[in-house]
Design a protein around this motif. Structure first.
Motif, mmCIF file in Angstrom:
data_model
loop_
_atom_site.group_PDB
_atom_site.id
_atom_site.type_symbol
_atom_site.label_atom_id
_atom_site.label_comp_id
_atom_site.label_asym_id
_atom_site.label_seq_id
_atom_site.Cartn_x
_atom_site.Cartn_y
_atom_site.Cartn_z
ATOM 1 N N PHE A 79 0.840 -1.201 0.000
ATOM 2 C CA PHE A 79 0.000 0.000 0.000
ATOM 3 C C PHE A 79 0.874 1.251 0.000
ATOM 4 O O PHE A 79 0.604 2.211 -0.722
ATOM 5 C CB PHE A 79 -0.959 -0.012 1.196
ATOM 6 N N SER A 80 1.953 1.227 0.770
ATOM 7 C CA SER A 80 2.880 2.360 0.796
ATOM 8 C C SER A 80 3.530 2.561 -0.571
ATOM 9 O O SER A 80 3.654 3.696 -1.046
ATOM 10 C CB SER A 80 3.955 2.133 1.858
ATOM 11 N N LEU A 81 3.924 1.479 -1.215
ATOM 12 C CA LEU A 81 4.518 1.562 -2.547
ATOM 13 C C LEU A 81 3.521 2.150 -3.544
ATOM 14 O O LEU A 81 3.885 2.984 -4.385
ATOM 15 C CB LEU A 81 4.990 0.182 -3.006
ATOM 16 N N LEU A 82 2.271 1.749 -3.439
ATOM 17 C CA LEU A 82 1.228 2.302 -4.308
ATOM 18 C C LEU A 82 1.091 3.811 -4.090
ATOM 19 O O LEU A 82 1.038 4.586 -5.050
ATOM 20 C CB LEU A 82 -0.108 1.597 -4.039
ATOM 21 N N VAL A 83 1.047 4.222 -2.835
ATOM 22 C CA VAL A 83 0.930 5.650 -2.506
ATOM 23 C C VAL A 83 2.121 6.421 -3.060
ATOM 24 O O VAL A 83 1.958 7.468 -3.707
ATOM 25 C CB VAL A 83 0.814 5.854 -0.974
ATOM 26 N N GLU A 84 3.321 5.918 -2.826
ATOM 27 C CA GLU A 84 4.532 6.605 -3.294
ATOM 28 C C GLU A 84 4.561 6.679 -4.822
ATOM 29 O O GLU A 84 4.940 7.705 -5.389
ATOM 30 C CB GLU A 84 5.785 5.911 -2.764
ATOM 31 N N ASP A 134 10.187 6.739 3.211
ATOM 32 C CA ASP A 134 8.761 6.662 3.531
ATOM 33 C C ASP A 134 8.260 5.225 3.458
ATOM 34 O O ASP A 134 7.459 4.799 4.294
ATOM 35 C CB ASP A 134 7.934 7.539 2.581
ATOM 36 N N LEU A 135 8.735 4.477 2.460
ATOM 37 C CA LEU A 135 8.359 3.055 2.363
ATOM 38 C C LEU A 135 8.753 2.313 3.637
ATOM 39 O O LEU A 135 7.965 1.536 4.180
ATOM 40 C CB LEU A 135 9.028 2.388 1.159
ATOM 41 N N LEU A 136 9.967 2.569 4.096
ATOM 42 C CA LEU A 136 10.456 1.911 5.310
ATOM 43 C C LEU A 136 9.616 2.311 6.524
ATOM 44 O O LEU A 136 9.147 1.458 7.275
ATOM 45 C CB LEU A 136 11.926 2.252 5.550
ATOM 46 N N MET A 137 9.426 3.619 6.708
ATOM 47 C CA MET A 137 8.699 4.090 7.889
ATOM 48 C C MET A 137 7.229 3.672 7.861
ATOM 49 O O MET A 137 6.668 3.297 8.894
ATOM 50 C CB MET A 137 8.833 5.609 8.022
ATOM 51 N N ASN A 138 6.609 3.698 6.687
ATOM 52 C CA ASN A 138 5.220 3.245 6.575
ATOM 53 C C ASN A 138 5.101 1.768 6.908
ATOM 54 O O ASN A 138 4.165 1.353 7.600
ATOM 55 C CB ASN A 138 4.669 3.499 5.170
ATOM 56 N N THR A 139 6.032 0.972 6.420
ATOM 57 C CA THR A 139 6.011 -0.464 6.709
ATOM 58 C C THR A 139 6.228 -0.719 8.199
ATOM 59 O O THR A 139 5.557 -1.571 8.795
ATOM 60 C CB THR A 139 7.074 -1.198 5.858
ATOM 61 N N ILE A 140 7.131 0.042 8.810
ATOM 62 C CA ILE A 140 7.332 -0.072 10.260
ATOM 63 C C ILE A 140 6.039 0.272 10.990
ATOM 64 O O ILE A 140 5.649 -0.414 11.942
ATOM 65 C CB ILE A 140 8.502 0.818 10.731
ATOM 66 N N GLY A 141 5.358 1.319 10.554
ATOM 67 C CA GLY A 141 4.067 1.687 11.151
ATOM 68 C C GLY A 141 3.056 0.570 11.044
ATOM 69 O O GLY A 141 2.347 0.257 12.011
ATOM 70 N N GLY A 142 2.970 -0.073 9.874
ATOM 71 C CA GLY A 142 2.066 -1.202 9.702
ATOM 72 C C GLY A 142 2.415 -2.349 10.628
ATOM 73 O O GLY A 142 1.536 -2.992 11.213
ATOM 74 N N CYS A 143 3.711 -2.601 10.812
ATOM 75 C CA CYS A 143 4.156 -3.672 11.714
ATOM 76 C C CYS A 143 3.839 -3.341 13.171
ATOM 77 O O CYS A 143 3.440 -4.228 13.939
ATOM 78 C CB CYS A 143 5.647 -3.934 11.531
ATOM 79 N N ILE A 144 3.980 -2.079 13.553
ATOM 80 C CA ILE A 144 3.618 -1.667 14.912
ATOM 81 C C ILE A 144 2.117 -1.867 15.130
ATOM 82 O O ILE A 144 1.696 -2.361 16.178
ATOM 83 C CB ILE A 144 4.027 -0.203 15.172
ATOM 84 N N GLY A 145 1.312 -1.507 14.135
ATOM 85 C CA GLY A 145 -0.127 -1.738 14.223
ATOM 86 C C GLY A 145 -0.446 -3.209 14.405
ATOM 87 O O GLY A 145 -1.327 -3.575 15.188
ATOM 88 N N TYR A 146 0.275 -4.066 13.694
ATOM 89 C CA TYR A 146 0.067 -5.512 13.829
ATOM 90 C C TYR A 146 0.419 -5.975 15.243
ATOM 91 O O TYR A 146 -0.288 -6.793 15.825
ATOM 92 C CB TYR A 146 0.896 -6.264 12.792
#
Length: 154
Positions: free
Chosen positions: A105-110, A125-137
């Motif tokens: 989803f982050s890649l799509l947005v970028e 941003d890809l890295l930080m967004n993915t980290i955010g998704g992992c924190i949510g999980y």
């Protein structure tokens, strides 16, 4: 019991759709994020940690607000994604699935930001967004564990 599960599914799907609308607004249309005027050219960063280091090195010039908005904002905006994906996708609840979905989803947005010349395609941003998704999980896992303990204790 089945009625509660059904209501939870409806609520979580509704929250996910609402989250997507809010995220899309801030990522593509928010004047506060500088998203209303397309730049003259394509802007991108393909060097990992380049923008993060630039923001951290120039906190005095850019201001703490800009640094926190960029770094923490990219993480925080994807926490609801990582929290809601395993709730709405009962068959696919694994960490790798959620991390892959957050990255995708982050890649799509970028990519859309690059194509529309709104913002900047940034691997940070890809890295930080993915980290955010992992924190949510991880928040989802903690909630599920607490919920399970309450059910078995009561």
């Amino acid at each position: 019991m089945i009625g509660n599960v059904r209501r939870l599914k409806i609520l979580s799907r509704s929250l996910f759709v609402l989250y997507l609308f809010v995220a899309i607004y801030f990522l593509f249309f928010s004047e506060a994020m500088g998203r209303t005027v397309a730049s003259q050219g394509y802007r991108y960063n393909l060097v990992l940690f380049k923008e993060i280091n630039r923001f951290l090195s120039n906190v005095g010039t850019l201001g703490l607000y800009a640094v926190v908005l960029n770094i923490a904002g990219n993480i925080l905006v994807f926490i609801p994604f990582g929290l809601l994906v395993p709730v709405i996708s009962i068959q696919k609840r694994g960490f790798l699935f959620v991390a892959f979905m957050a990255f995708g989803f982050s890649l799509l947005v970028e990519a859309v930001q690059l194509i529309l010349k709104i913002g900047c395609f940034d691997v940070d941003d890809l890295l930080m967004n993915t980290i955010g998704g992992c924190i949510g999980y991880l928040i989802f896992l903690v909630y599920r564990k607490i919920s399970y303990r309450r059910k078995t204790a009561g």
